[in-house]
Motif scaffolding. Sequence first.
Motif, short mmCIF file in Angstrom:
data_model
loop_
_atom_site.label_atom_id
_atom_site.label_comp_id
_atom_site.label_asym_id
_atom_site.label_seq_id
_atom_site.Cartn_x
_atom_site.Cartn_y
_atom_site.Cartn_z
N PRO A 25 -41.86 37.82 40.50
CA PRO A 25 -42.09 36.35 40.39
C PRO A 25 -42.00 35.66 41.76
O PRO A 25 -42.90 34.54 41.36
CB PRO A 25 -40.64 36.15 39.77
CG PRO A 25 -40.07 37.37 39.46
CD PRO A 25 -40.54 38.37 40.20
N TRP A 26 -42.02 36.13 42.71
CA TRP A 26 -42.08 35.27 44.18
C TRP A 26 -43.17 35.95 44.96
O TRP A 26 -43.18 37.03 45.14
CB TRP A 26 -40.75 35.54 44.91
CG TRP A 26 -39.50 35.03 43.98
CD1 TRP A 26 -39.13 33.76 43.52
CD2 TRP A 26 -38.52 35.88 43.34
NE1 TRP A 26 -37.88 33.81 42.87
CE2 TRP A 26 -37.66 35.24 42.38
CE3 TRP A 26 -38.51 37.46 43.31
CZ2 TRP A 26 -36.62 35.69 41.61
CZ3 TRP A 26 -37.27 37.92 42.54
CH2 TRP A 26 -36.36 37.06 41.89
N ALA A 27 -43.90 34.97 45.36
CA ALA A 27 -45.19 35.36 45.83
C ALA A 27 -44.90 35.80 47.38
O ALA A 27 -45.24 36.94 47.93
CB ALA A 27 -46.10 34.22 46.29
N TRP A 28 -43.84 35.35 48.13
CA TRP A 28 -43.17 35.83 49.34
C TRP A 28 -42.79 37.32 49.49
O TRP A 28 -43.02 38.28 50.10
CB TRP A 28 -42.35 34.92 50.14
CG TRP A 28 -41.13 35.00 49.20
CD1 TRP A 28 -40.72 33.94 48.40
CD2 TRP A 28 -39.79 35.83 49.33
NE1 TRP A 28 -39.58 34.29 47.74
CE2 TRP A 28 -38.90 35.13 48.49
CE3 TRP A 28 -39.79 36.72 50.07
CZ2 TRP A 28 -37.69 35.83 48.24
CZ3 TRP A 28 -38.39 37.31 49.92
CH2 TRP A 28 -37.54 37.06 49.06
N LEU A 29 -42.22 37.65 48.23
CA LEU A 29 -41.58 39.04 48.17
C LEU A 29 -42.75 40.07 47.66
O LEU A 29 -42.67 41.05 48.52
CB LEU A 29 -40.60 39.02 47.08
CG LEU A 29 -40.10 40.45 46.70
CD1 LEU A 29 -39.32 41.01 47.78
CD2 LEU A 29 -39.06 40.24 45.66
N SER A 30 -43.79 39.73 47.24
CA SER A 30 -45.17 40.47 46.99
C SER A 30 -45.58 40.91 48.45
O SER A 30 -45.93 41.82 48.67
CB SER A 30 -45.95 39.59 46.14
OG SER A 30 -47.21 40.57 45.89
N GLY A 31 -45.76 39.94 49.03
CA GLY A 31 -46.33 39.80 50.30
C GLY A 31 -45.56 41.07 51.33
O GLY A 31 -46.02 41.82 51.81
N LEU A 32 -44.05 41.07 51.19
CA LEU A 32 -43.16 41.71 51.85
C LEU A 32 -43.33 43.09 51.44
O LEU A 32 -43.57 44.33 52.20
CB LEU A 32 -41.85 41.39 52.16
CG LEU A 32 -41.72 40.11 52.78
CD1 LEU A 32 -39.94 39.84 52.55
CD2 LEU A 32 -41.73 40.31 54.35
N LEU A 33 -43.41 43.49 49.95
CA LEU A 33 -43.50 44.63 49.55
C LEU A 33 -44.81 45.42 49.74
O LEU A 33 -44.75 46.67 50.15
CB LEU A 33 -43.51 44.45 47.97
CG LEU A 33 -42.22 44.11 47.57
CD1 LEU A 33 -42.15 43.83 45.92
CD2 LEU A 33 -40.99 45.18 47.86
N TYR A 34 -45.76 44.51 50.00
CA TYR A 34 -47.26 45.28 50.39
C TYR A 34 -47.17 45.83 51.81
O TYR A 34 -47.78 46.93 52.09
CB TYR A 34 -48.28 44.23 50.19
CG TYR A 34 -49.84 44.88 50.43
CD1 TYR A 34 -50.27 45.23 49.32
CD2 TYR A 34 -50.36 44.78 51.59
CE1 TYR A 34 -51.56 45.98 49.59
CE2 TYR A 34 -51.62 45.26 51.66
CZ TYR A 34 -52.18 46.04 50.49
OH TYR A 34 -53.41 46.45 50.61
N ILE A 35 -46.55 44.86 52.68
CA ILE A 35 -46.32 45.52 53.94
C ILE A 35 -45.43 46.82 54.10
O ILE A 35 -45.78 47.92 54.74
CB ILE A 35 -45.69 44.46 55.10
CG1 ILE A 35 -46.40 43.38 54.93
CG2 ILE A 35 -45.31 45.10 56.54
CD1 ILE A 35 -45.74 42.18 55.61
N SER A 36 -44.39 46.76 53.45
CA SER A 36 -43.44 47.83 53.42
C SER A 36 -43.86 49.08 52.81
O SER A 36 -43.64 50.15 53.28
CB SER A 36 -42.13 47.41 52.63
OG SER A 36 -42.41 47.23 51.69
#
Length: 362
Positions: A189-200
């Motif tokens: 649901p949260w855009a910022w978390l999606s960004g972190l998950l892509y990096i990780s």
Amino acid sequence: MTDKPDIQTVIRIAGAYVAWVMGSGFATGQEILQFFTSYGYRSFPLIAMNLIGFLIIGPMILEAGRMHRDIEGHSHFQYFCGRKLGVFYDWFLPASMFAGMVILISGSGATLEEYYGVNHFVGALIMAAAALTAYIVGFQRFVRVVSFIGPTIIAFTLFVGIVTIVRDFDGLAVVNDYPQQMEAKQPVPWAWLSGLLYISYNLSGGSKYYTALGGTAGKAREAFWGAIVGTIALMAAILLMNSAMLTDIGNTAVQQVPTLYLTKKISYSLGAVFSIILIMGIFSSCSAMLWTVSERFVKQGSRKSYIFAACLCVAAFLLGLLPFAELVGKIYTVLGYIGLIFAACVIYKRISLAKQRRGKKE
């Protein structure tokens, strides 16, 4: 002058660096669609976040591989995360890479089915066989091959993105008119978390491959600049393809292979060429993952290793018959959550080493 990096080596490393990420999820656009484009205008800050994250973590992983390449059995996970957590990641990595193989094989089936009408079963089978062949050939030869695939996909992706944006730029003004289509594709649901998950999930899952790649560099600067150049090229491609998909988000959001859809809008013949390039990108990542998983259990080059790799390909092929888009969203999200701790460990290690260097100078 001896410390000056060799340009050809930097380009080779950058190309192979990009090739890892250029699997079926990225090259088909499904990965970009879910982790970036589905958040609309918020996708642009997410790309900036990933640029910073990749620039910080990527060079560190490659340099660790170069530093410890002569130490047999060295665990980069234990180097970054400590013994206990490192052992967990040592065992988790093969499972995550196998899951990635499943997605890639499914993606090859989806690509061939969507453009050529080839049965998903046949497309997945071809990719599984190609990955096994690459494993038998050997890692060094494989790197020489995929180092050309990465830049090729980047160049083609940039071209398609630029042409689409120029032709359909007005579509960017109506992105918010399709909230249901975008929300249906969001992995979290949260855009910022999606960004972190892509990096990780990209950097933790690819860390074994990246350390081996770093070990092919003759100098520290070659590993460093290879990661830097690769990251910039990768993020430029994401930025353009994200923008291109936003211009027609109402249609791209419902496609199994969004990039192929955009290419066909430009030219059907161009779409045929791009479909081949997509398969090359899928092949590059799938082969790297097969090598990573097999290397964890058996030494490459023996008859036992070939049998083990063949069994992995058969299992991944069978699971790869599941729907592609669903596999991307569910598997990559789970891998991203688990990889967050590893990414944090790499950053902490970098800070610790920097403090040690300052202390020695003082």
